[in-house]
Design an enzyme around this catalytic site. Structure first.
Site, PDB file in Angstrom:
ATOM      1  N   ASP A  99       0.844  -1.192   0.000  1.00  0.00           N
ATOM      2  CA  ASP A  99       0.000   0.000   0.000  1.00  0.00           C
ATOM      3  C   ASP A  99       0.881   1.245   0.000  1.00  0.00           C
ATOM      4  O   ASP A  99       2.029   1.205   0.446  1.00  0.00           O
ATOM      5  CB  ASP A  99      -0.880   0.032   1.247  1.00  0.00           C
ATOM      6  CG  ASP A  99      -1.844  -1.145   1.296  1.00  0.00           C
ATOM      7  OD1 ASP A  99      -2.184  -1.673   0.224  1.00  0.00           O
ATOM      8  OD2 ASP A  99      -2.241  -1.522   2.418  1.00  0.00           O
TER       9      ASP A  99
HETATM   10  N1  URA Z   1      -1.002  -5.982   3.931  1.00  0.00           N
HETATM   11  C1  URA Z   1      -1.546  -4.755   3.938  1.00  0.00           C
HETATM   12  O1  URA Z   1      -2.584  -4.533   4.522  1.00  0.00           O
HETATM   13  N2  URA Z   1      -0.917  -3.780   3.273  1.00  0.00           N
HETATM   14  C2  URA Z   1       0.257  -3.956   2.631  1.00  0.00           C
HETATM   15  O2  URA Z   1       0.799  -3.019   2.064  1.00  0.00           O
HETATM   16  C3  URA Z   1       0.818  -5.240   2.641  1.00  0.00           C
HETATM   17  C4  URA Z   1       0.168  -6.245   3.299  1.00  0.00           C
END
Ligand code: URA
Length: 229
Positions: A99
């Protein structure tokens, strides 16, 4: 290799973009119009719009992704991307996603076959996350994270879960569903405040500050290959 993989390796376009070029009749192989099922070898002369292209050597880059950078090749909102950050001579693209607000280990490569396998759920490549969370998760919450959480896209597989501090959790996952860590922690009542991936398939961020990247060594590439071939 397939013509679309060759064009992707040459940095012309993604595989899907290459298929569009091929369908549009803009690609020739040894003077003949390329087709979606054309295979090419190193000796082939491949041209796009009449200009010769050649595959690049395989490149593998580990990035310490900082927050605020998106894991796509281009962002419609104009935010900086991991590809801008790495600025490698070869067209390397991220394997899987973090993310925008997640930091940590992200692999980028132009080795399409390896990238595809590493991201495929079948191979269950290990990823370690460190999450700062709201509140202080109980032993019961940690156990639930390890045993599996019922998410709206199905239960999570057994994982390793532990506490690094009163509000800090480490999760070792072999899955990679969208927002998985945030959804798992929210489900046990401890929403994520900050998420960091400390390891990916055995690669750690030792010596890499946020925003820094480095090429993998030969033995590191070999050990990634051993995970999925
Ligand atoms: N899980 C998440 O919620 N976000 C990420 O960026 C990676 C794994």
């Amino acid at each position: 290799m397939r013509l679309n993989a060759y064009l992707a390796r040459a940095g012309v376009a993604s595989r899907r973009g290459a298929d569009e070029l091929i369908k549009a009749g803009r690609v020739t192989v040894n003077g003949e119009l390329g087709q979606l099922n054309t295979f090419v070898d190193g000796a082939a002369r491949v041209e796009v719009d009449g200009r010769a292209v050649a595959p690049q050597t395989l490149a593998y880059v580990l990035l310490h992704k900082p927050a605020g950078v998106v894991t796509t090749a281009r962002d419609p909102q104009g935010r900086p991307t991991v590809v801008d950050l790495v600025d490698h001579a070869s067209r390397v693209v991220p394997v899987g996603r973090l993310d925008a607000d997640t930091t940590g280990a992200l692999l980028l490569t132009n080795d399409g076959e390896l990238a595809h396998r590493l991201a495929h759920p079948r191979y269950g490549v290990e990823k370690t996350y460190e999450a700062d969370v709201e509140g202080e998760p109980s032993d019961e919450a940690i156990r639930a994270l390890a045993e599996g959480i019922d998410l709206d896209d199905g239960p999570t597989a057994p994982a390793k879960a532990g506490r690094l501090g009163p509000s800090r959790v480490e999760l070792v996952l072999h899955e990679g569903r969208k927002h998985q860590v945030k959804r798992m922690l929210a489900a046990v009542g401890h929403p994520v405040v900050q998420l960091h991936r400390s390891r990916y398939g055995g690669l750690t961020l030792d010596g890499l500050g946020p925003g820094e990247s480095r090429e993998l060594t030969g033995p590191e590439v070999d050990s990634l290959r051993r995970l999925v071939f």
